[in-house]
Design a protein around this motif. Structure first.
Motif, PDB file in Angstrom:
ATOM      1  N   UNK B 164       0.850  -1.195   0.000  1.00 23.94           N
ATOM      2  CA  UNK B 164       0.000   0.000   0.000  1.00 23.94           C
ATOM      3  C   UNK B 164       0.883   1.242   0.000  1.00 23.94           C
ATOM      4  N   UNK B 165       0.298   2.386  -0.384  1.00 26.03           N
ATOM      5  CA  UNK B 165       0.967   3.698  -0.289  1.00 26.03           C
ATOM      6  C   UNK B 165       2.244   3.801  -1.091  1.00 26.03           C
ATOM      7  N   UNK B 166       2.503   2.924  -2.035  1.00 29.43           N
ATOM      8  CA  UNK B 166       3.745   3.026  -2.788  1.00 29.43           C
ATOM      9  C   UNK B 166       3.457   3.425  -4.215  1.00 29.43           C
ATOM     10  N   UNK B 167       4.468   3.391  -5.043  1.00 28.70           N
ATOM     11  CA  UNK B 167       4.286   3.729  -6.450  1.00 28.70           C
ATOM     12  C   UNK B 167       4.422   2.467  -7.292  1.00 28.70           C
ATOM     13  N   UNK B 168       4.073   1.319  -6.699  1.00 31.60           N
ATOM     14  CA  UNK B 168       4.200   0.046  -7.430  1.00 31.60           C
ATOM     15  C   UNK B 168       3.199   0.007  -8.572  1.00 31.60           C
ATOM     16  N   UNK B 169       3.506  -0.751  -9.638  1.00 34.01           N
ATOM     17  CA  UNK B 169       2.543  -0.904 -10.735  1.00 34.01           C
ATOM     18  C   UNK B 169       1.301  -1.642 -10.247  1.00 34.01           C
ATOM     19  N   UNK B 170       0.167  -1.396 -10.884  1.00 34.44           N
ATOM     20  CA  UNK B 170      -1.089  -2.025 -10.487  1.00 34.44           C
ATOM     21  C   UNK B 170      -1.043  -3.523 -10.791  1.00 34.44           C
ATOM     22  N   UNK B 171      -1.630  -4.320  -9.896  1.00 33.80           N
ATOM     23  CA  UNK B 171      -1.678  -5.776 -10.080  1.00 33.80           C
ATOM     24  C   UNK B 171      -2.166  -6.158 -11.472  1.00 33.80           C
ATOM     25  N   UNK B 172      -3.130  -5.387 -11.982  1.00 30.33           N
ATOM     26  CA  UNK B 172      -3.743  -5.736 -13.267  1.00 30.33           C
ATOM     27  C   UNK B 172      -2.808  -5.461 -14.455  1.00 30.33           C
ATOM     28  N   UNK B 173      -1.699  -4.765 -14.212  1.00 29.84           N
ATOM     29  CA  UNK B 173      -0.744  -4.535 -15.305  1.00 29.84           C
ATOM     30  C   UNK B 173       0.243  -5.707 -15.436  1.00 29.84           C
ATOM     31  N   UNK B 174       0.227  -6.631 -14.444  1.00 28.48           N
ATOM     32  CA  UNK B 174       1.135  -7.787 -14.518  1.00 28.48           C
ATOM     33  C   UNK B 174       0.575  -8.798 -15.499  1.00 28.48           C
ATOM     34  N   UNK B 175       1.342  -9.162 -16.465  1.00 26.28           N
ATOM     35  CA  UNK B 175       0.921 -10.239 -17.371  1.00 26.28           C
ATOM     36  C   UNK B 175       1.073 -11.558 -16.638  1.00 26.28           C
ATOM     37  N   UNK B 205       7.564  -9.437  -6.621  1.00 27.42           N
ATOM     38  CA  UNK B 205       7.495  -8.118  -7.248  1.00 27.42           C
ATOM     39  C   UNK B 205       6.390  -7.304  -6.569  1.00 27.42           C
ATOM     40  N   UNK B 206       6.702  -6.094  -6.064  1.00 31.82           N
ATOM     41  CA  UNK B 206       5.659  -5.300  -5.396  1.00 31.82           C
ATOM     42  C   UNK B 206       4.623  -4.793  -6.405  1.00 31.82           C
ATOM     43  N   UNK B 207       3.349  -4.910  -6.025  1.00 28.96           N
ATOM     44  CA  UNK B 207       2.259  -4.413  -6.872  1.00 28.96           C
ATOM     45  C   UNK B 207       1.274  -3.636  -6.001  1.00 28.96           C
ATOM     46  N   UNK B 208       0.437  -2.836  -6.670  1.00 24.29           N
ATOM     47  CA  UNK B 208      -0.561  -2.014  -5.971  1.00 24.29           C
ATOM     48  C   UNK B 208      -1.964  -2.530  -6.274  1.00 24.29           C
TER      49      UNK B 208
END
Lengths: 237, 237
Positions: B164-175, B205-208
């Motif tokens: 949370x609260x980070x600038x990680x890419x959104x989970x849905x952008x992970x292929x 890999x961190x995700x948001x």
């Protein structure tokens, strides 16, 4: 800033840079959150505006506006046929996930006719969840409507209805393009065929939430997670 | 066929085309579901196999295998730091949404140390929810593990950790490409920085999950809805 407590205030409480606190808000800030005079919190009007605020003995002083963006770019309205139980536990996650408006629907298979107390409770849950999830806006929880009335009166450019056991395209395949989207979701037993037909006649497009059968309290949360994810994954790349 | 009741049986109950019913299963079929001798239901072994079954006075006869596909193409494992309360209400929707395996995690911020009774209860909920949501498989609920142990022992080709609260890419952008994906999700207060660092060192890999703060009981449901939606929307187009 992100870790400061949030409090929703109404427009009538704000006078220039002063907020007149209601007794229950004073209780909440001093007793529940254990803040002291001079401590800071975030005051939000539930309509998109937030301020850094400082607690004073009998009021709060607004120090400066806070600019942040936690709302979705597209306003999501969910028309939800009321389930027998568990609607309390649906409002909270929907608020966290960014819903703009919830329309409780009395459908052909709805058994619950909610009391005014229930509605007040759902609105209080929406406000609390908006504070805790760091939203800028408090979602509107409308008074319950019959499905026919809702189809005629709720305005949205893009209209979807979730249908189980069909061959409809998946919700996530719909390109969200309009400034507003409305998604209708049934209760236990789903929509009747007549309801689906009426929705299609009102330009609602049938969509699927996947192959498994979701409970009436799971489907709205799954749909809202997908709607928010589809928008934010596009923005965040 | 879809509307028939489902019952999970164990491998040891099946003898050729006969299922020896346990007393509690007889009670469930005859008393709770009010089926009568000669009525049909679906027997499933929880491992992917289902049969059309006919109830007999003291056993059930398997008539024919049922071929259907309600499982996700990629096995999803969720490592969930145990929240203070509400884990019961997480297992059920996760099962409906298609999770393959749940690993309860004792993290730095976990306060709950679940009793064997709790674990048994979670497994019973997963079985019930698998029957009701028309899944082919019953998700595995592992015994609780420390986060360090889980990072070392849980095998998955693709590894994600929600921050949370980070600038990680959104989970849905992970292929999603691997045959298996594991997603780690924190409890109240999230993961500690040390835990995130340890996970990254183990190829997570961190995700948001988006800009708003989700409760520990909402985040896994949202993540599972997105993981299932990402897979099924690709298949169903």
């Amino acid at each position: 800033m992100a870790q400061l407590q949030r409090l929703v205030i109404s427009a009538s409480q704000k006078q220039a840079s002063i907020v007149i606190l209601k007794p229950e808000q004073q209780h909440y800030l001093y007793r529940v959150l254990r803040l002291k005079s001079g401590d800071r919190f975030i005051a939000m009007d539930g309509q998109g505006n937030s301020w850094l605020a400082e607690l004073q003995p009998d009021h709060a002083a607004l120090i400066e506006p806070i600019i942040f963006q936690s709302e979705l770019p597209i306003a999501v309205t969910l028309m939800l046929a009321l389930p027998k139980t568990g609607f309390d536990d649906v409002i909270r996650p929907l608020t966290e996930l960014g819903v703009a408006c919830v329309v409780p629907i009395i459908s052909d298979r709805t058994l619950l006719n909610p009391s005014p107390n229930k509605l007040e409770r759902w609105r209080r849950i929406a406000q609390e969840a908006a504070e805790q999830s760091e939203r800028q806006c408090v979602p509107a929880i409308l008074d319950p409507l019959s499905f026919s009335t809702a189809l005629q009166t709720i305005d949205a450019k893009q209209r979807l209805i979730c249908a189980a056991r069909g061959a409809s395209p998946h919700l996530l395949t719909c390109r969200l393009v309009a400034p507003s989207v409305c998604v209708a979701i049934g209760c236990e037993g789903g929509w009747t065929d007549a309801e689906i037909d009426r929705a299609i006649a009102s330009q609602y497009q049938p969509v699927s939430l996947g192959r498994r059968i979701l409970r009436a309290v799971t489907a709205p949360i799954a749909a809202m997670a997908l709607l928010a994810g589809a928008q934010e994954s596009r923005e965040m790349t």
